[in-house]
Write an enzyme that holds these catalytic residues in place. Structure first.
Site, PDB file in Angstrom:
ATOM      1  N   SER A 101       0.166  -1.181  -0.071  1.00 29.62           N
ATOM      2  CA  SER A 101       0.015  -0.404   0.000  1.00 29.62           C
ATOM      3  C   SER A 101       0.796   0.701   0.602  1.00 29.62           C
ATOM      4  CB  SER A 101      -0.734   0.177   0.979  1.00 29.62           C
ATOM      5  OG  SER A 101      -1.934   0.758   1.332  1.00 29.62           O
ATOM      6  N   ASP A 245      -5.603   2.176  -3.048  1.00 23.78           N
ATOM      7  CA  ASP A 245      -6.807   1.783  -2.810  1.00 23.78           C
ATOM      8  C   ASP A 245      -7.645   3.082  -2.073  1.00 23.78           C
ATOM      9  OD1 ASP A 245      -5.450   1.359  -0.922  1.00 23.78           O
ATOM     10  OD2 ASP A 245      -5.726  -0.553   0.142  1.00 23.78           O
TER      11      ASP A 245
END
Length: 451
Positions: A101, A245
């Site tokens: 991430s 995301d």
């Protein structure tokens, strides 16, 4: 938080905590657990971000999966939400995303989605952990005729872009924006997606080299995007993290539009269009108090959960709520996705901006941000455990709560993805919030140094 899985999958420094051997074990265990009640050959999708270690881990996962008879479909570099969506479209047993991430390139991680595109339930993760860490039960290898195969999905990015484009209720014709791809997964999709919707796009940080992901760019480093938006007089800037995301924005005046503002803007839009189910939005305990006030003013219910988009989603699924998210920019539009999706979030925000005909800074005026102050303390797993059990730490937190009284609050929690304890204070008095955060952090740091 489990022994192997954190709040967002397995994380660690590649080739140290997260080794080839561990990835292969996870692949083998995941295939066994996720296909134990199936008659057909399991099909597992694997996507990745742009980290140098992603190829290595994808190969190791594939070896583990194939060794117990699962077939593997490589998606290549894709955003995390693409994996969640394509599991259903490709009728796969599960999907695995290799990414850490927003973390620096040396970290990597493994996120697993079930056949419905949702992150695994705690009990499923615990079964995988038991196999990986305890060899219980032992997993039998496939015989030589039933070893799995690896194939490649040629149109994964295009299929994902087509899906996300369908969520736009109007074009972005005439809108000029900047997009920061964080040298990550959105580098393969953002330009085509937003230009396809009609926007004039300035794409930044879309040249990944394996080690520059999130480096001075993306949703955790907004300074250069802010400068670019102001210098070029753009409608806004959009920043994604390494696996796309999450989404944060810079408005036309250079102010940060974080996940709380995005939730407020989109919640009001959905309510006005009669699409905000039960007039409810789900957030977390870290959601700004200003959002609570916004909800009270506009007749919207707010439900806070533990930190982590998986907990937000769990609450949304209980009653069928359609909007939830975190201040960090993980926003879930349940009508279109099963997980947080930065590019989908940007589309929902930008199409509302286009339809409203006003500046993003004006839209953001629906909410007032209360001053927050954050301090991170680096610690070990032992330190995280001590935080939960040490009576002196509990006492000093009670003292901090009493000092803030009703004018603010303090939230202290171990990170589920990093070796940190996070301290957040919030209140009408910014100086008071800052002082209490720093004093509490120093006291906890000294106490944990004894462990």
């Amino acid at each position: 938080m489990g022994r192997l899985f954190g709040t967002d999958g397995v994380r660690g420094i590649a080739n140290e905590a997260l080794t080839v051997e561990r990835a292969m074990q996870i692949g083998r265990a995941a295939a066994y657990v996720l296909s134990s009640n199936r008659r057909n050959v399991p099909k597992i999708l694997i996507g990745m971000d742009t980290r140098l270690s992603s190829d290595m881990l994808a190969n190791a996962l594939s070896a583990g999966l194939c060794s117990v008879g699962a077939d593997v479909v490589w998606l290549g570099v894709v955003p995390t939400p693409a994996v969640a969506y394509l599991v259903g479209k490709y009728k796969a047993t599960a999907g695995i995303m290799i990414s850490a991430s927003h973390n620096p390139y040396e970290f990597n991680g493994i996120k697993i989605f079930n056949e419905d595109g949702f992150k695994l339930a705690d009990e499923i993760e615990e079964r995988i952990e038991s196999i990986v860490l305890d060899s219980k039960p032992e997993v039998a290898l496939a015989d030589s005729k039933n070893i799995g195969r690896v194939t490649f999905a040629k149109n994964a990015v295009e299929d994902y872009i087509e899906h996300i484009t369908s969520a736009a209720i109007c074009s972005l014709d005439g809108m000029e924006i900047a997009i920061d791809c964080a040298n990550g997964s959105s580098s393969v999709s953002a330009r085509k997606l937003f230009e396809g919707l009609g926007a004039r796009v300035h794409v930044l940080y879309d040249e990944p080299d394996g080690i520059n992901i999130n480096e001075g760019c993306g949703s955790t480093h907004l300074e250069n995007l802010r400068k670019y938006v102001l210098e070029n007089n753009l409608a806004c800037g959009v920043a994604f993290d390494g696996d796309a995301d999450r989404c944060l924005c810079i408005d036309d005046k250079g102010e940060v539009i974080d996940g709380d503002f995005i939730l407020a803007i989109c919640a009001l839009d959905l309510k006005e269009r009669g699409k905000l189910r039960r007039n409810t939005v789900v957030g977390t305990i870290m959601t700004n108090f200003g959002f609570t006030k916004f909800c009270e003013k506009n007749g919207i219910n707010f439900i806070p959960t533990k930190v982590g988009d998986r907990y937000v989603l769990e609450e949304m699924l209980l009653e069928g709520y359609v909007l939830g998210g975190e201040q960090s920019g993980h926003v879930i539009f349940r009508d279109h996705a099963t997980t947080g999706d930065g590019q989908l979030t940007a589309i929902q925000l930008l199409t509302h901006l286009k339809r409203s005909g006003v500046a993003l800074s004006e839209l953001a005026g629906v909410m007032t941000r209360y001053p927050q102050y954050m301090v991170n303390i680096r610690t070990t797993d032992e330190g995280k455990l001590a935080f939960y059990t040490d009576h002196e730490i509990k006492a000093l937190l009670r003292h901090a709560e009493e000092e803030l009284a009703e004018s603010g609050r303090i939230v202290v929690r171990p990170s589920g993805t990093e070796p940190l304890i996070r301290i957040m204070t919030e209140g009408e008095d910014a100086a008071l919030a800052e002082r209490i955060a720093n004093e509490t952090a120093e006291a906890i740091k000294q106490k944990l140094s004894t462990y």
